[in-house]
Design a protein around this motif. Structure first.
Motif, PDB file in Angstrom:
ATOM      1  N   THR A   1       0.846  -1.193   0.000  1.00 30.69           N
ATOM      2  CA  THR A   1       0.000   0.000   0.000  1.00 30.69           C
ATOM      3  C   THR A   1       0.880   1.240   0.000  1.00 30.69           C
ATOM      4  OG1 THR A   1      -1.749  -1.132   1.228  1.00 30.69           O
ATOM      5  CG2 THR A   1      -1.791   1.273   1.236  1.00 30.69           C
TER       6      THR A   1
ATOM      7  N   SER B   1      -3.676   7.664   0.158  1.00 27.29           N
ATOM      8  CA  SER B   1      -3.227   6.280   0.257  1.00 27.29           C
ATOM      9  C   SER B   1      -4.014   5.425  -0.721  1.00 27.29           C
ATOM     10  CB  SER B   1      -3.408   5.747   1.682  1.00 27.29           C
ATOM     11  OG  SER B   1      -4.772   5.749   2.056  1.00 27.29           O
TER      12      SER B   1
ATOM     13  N   PRO C   1      -3.769   1.330  -3.215  1.00 29.42           N
ATOM     14  CA  PRO C   1      -3.016   0.174  -3.688  1.00 29.42           C
ATOM     15  C   PRO C   1      -1.996   0.568  -4.751  1.00 29.42           C
ATOM     16  CG  PRO C   1      -5.196   0.190  -4.664  1.00 29.42           C
ATOM     17  CD  PRO C   1      -5.178   1.297  -3.661  1.00 29.42           C
TER      18      PRO C   1
ATOM     19  N   SER D   1       0.623   4.503  -7.766  1.00 23.14           N
ATOM     20  CA  SER D   1      -0.499   4.208  -6.888  1.00 23.14           C
ATOM     21  C   SER D   1      -1.760   4.861  -7.425  1.00 23.14           C
ATOM     22  CB  SER D   1      -0.234   4.712  -5.470  1.00 23.14           C
ATOM     23  OG  SER D   1      -1.363   4.466  -4.630  1.00 23.14           O
TER      24      SER D   1
END
Length: 412
Positions: free
Chosen positions: A161, A173, A175, A194
């Motif tokens: 993550t 934030s 994956p 991300s």
């Protein structure tokens, strides 16, 4: 989402080869520029400058935390430390939330991700390493564009993550994926990034979608090469070098070389002191009205920082050489508007003058204007200065992966 839009153009460098197919023409993408450091009446927006300084401190605070976790700050630079969280001024919070959260300009362009391509408006930051964009599943994102991994045939979900947090409540934030990424036709495969699924605070506001880091891989939270380093390793560019030309109009990022149409003479290159994270070069001198006043310091060249900063004692030494300079007590200085000093930097060769139009941020009070050089400790180490767009709008700046160096030339 994320900082303000500014004016930038992308130009691609290609070289002739034995192939009978001619290379693609250069591609330029103009975008709108906004600068919220100066009010329309020519006075300084003092709160905007304080917000910008807080943003820069919190950005590099996160970088220093990453460095500490990876190699330890003692192995990075003498005197490096994680600074406290910087809180922006609380006045005008409603206005900030309704408009843009950050003060200085960011330099943005179009990045395409996936197959077929999904387009994003992205900030290009030589002081950050990673690429991130909002996901279609993002909560709190105010982005105009978002990434849908299910819509890309080349998307691959990875373990882990990604998370960035600036301590002031701004977080993102999500994956980690790899996918095809293209900037103005320069395409790479399996680029790590991300797709953030949660964002809050200042990081969620603004008019661009995300950020593409262009610093060295050592500070990557993705533990992966930034886009341009991938382009070099996959031979997607003819040279491992990119150049910035930042101006009121016609600004451009040139990928795969430098655009000699924007500078005169030869580029003067200076070796990096380290490839652990930043575009950081040593042997610098600050000159006031042609006279050297501070010697032998290091400089980080950061397109994601609007102003210029040095250690408070060193910057105070600069202003002791400026007639009429007055400290505002917070690391910022004003000087008489009608007698602004000639400030320049040298790295052992030519002295490069700072454009007085960008050095002068506007009037603070009657007859006194604020300078774009401030004194501040960002925790980056002893004798380290942070030079942002104020410098880069005064010179042509080249960032060479091949040479492990930063180059400067006078603007055409």
């Amino acid at each position: 989402m994320f900082y303000k839009a500014s004016m930038i153009t992308f130009a691609l460098a290609f070289v002739a080869s034995a192939s009978p197919t001619p290379p693609p023409a250069a591609i330029r993408i103009p975008l709108q520029k906004r600068n919220l450091l100066t009010n329309e009446n020519g006075t300084v927006d003092s709160n905007a400058i304080l917000r910008e300084t807080a943003r820069v401190q919190n950005k590099h605070r996160q970088n220093l935390i990453t460095i500490d976790n990876k190699i330890g700050l003692a192995n990075f630079h003498k005197g490096a430390h994680v600074p406290p969280v910087a809180a922006p001024p609380t006045e005008h919070e409603k206005r900030q939330a309704e408009a843009l959260a950050d003060a200085g300009p960011s330099w943005t362009g179009i990045v395409s991700i996936g197959s077929p391509a999904q387009d994003f408006v992205i900030d290009f930051d030589t002081g950050s390493p990673d690429l991130w964009v909002p996901s279609t599943q993002c909560e709190g994102c105010n982005a105009r564009h978002s990434y849908d991994p299910s819509a890309s045939s080349t998307s691959v979900a990875k373990s882990g993550t990604f998370r960035i947090g600036y301590g002031d409540g701004s977080t993102a934030s999500g994956p980690i994926f790899t996918d095809d990424v293209s900037v103005a036709g320069i395409a790479v495969h399996n680029q790590a990034f991300s797709a953030v699924t949660s964002a809050s605070g200042d990081i969620a506001s603004g008019v661009s979608d995300g950020l593409m880091g262009m610093s060295w891989p050592g500070i990557s939270q993705l533990n992966a090469d930034p886009y341009f380093f991938t382009a070099v390793s996959q031979h997607a560019v003819p040279q491992g070098e990119f150049g910035f030309y930042l101006a009121p109009s016609g600004s451009e990022l040139y990928l795969g070389g430098t655009d000699s149409g924007h500078y005169t003479g030869d580029l003067e290159y200076h070796d990096l002191v380290s490839t652990r994270g930043f575009w950081q070069i040593g042997g610098a001198t600050a000159l006031v009205n042609g006279q050297p006043v501070v010697f032998g310091f290091e400089t980080i060249i950061d397109s994601g920082t609007t102003l210029m900063y040095g250690p408070p004692d060193a910057v105070d030494q600069v202003y002791q050489s400026v007639d009429g300079a007055v400290s505002l007590g917070n690391g910022n200085y004003v000087v008489p508007c009608d007698s602004f000093p000639a400030l320049a930097f040298s790295w052992g060769g030519k002295a490069f003058d700072i454009n007085p139009k960008v050095l002068n941020l506007g009037q603070v009070y009657d007859g006194y204007c604020q300078s774009a050089l401030g004194g501040h400790d960002f925790g980056l180490g002893d004798n380290v200065w942070l030079l942002g767009d104020t410098l880069m709008q005064s010179v042509y700046t080249a960032f060479s992966v091949d040479k492990q160096a930063v180059g400067f030339a006078s603007l055409d």
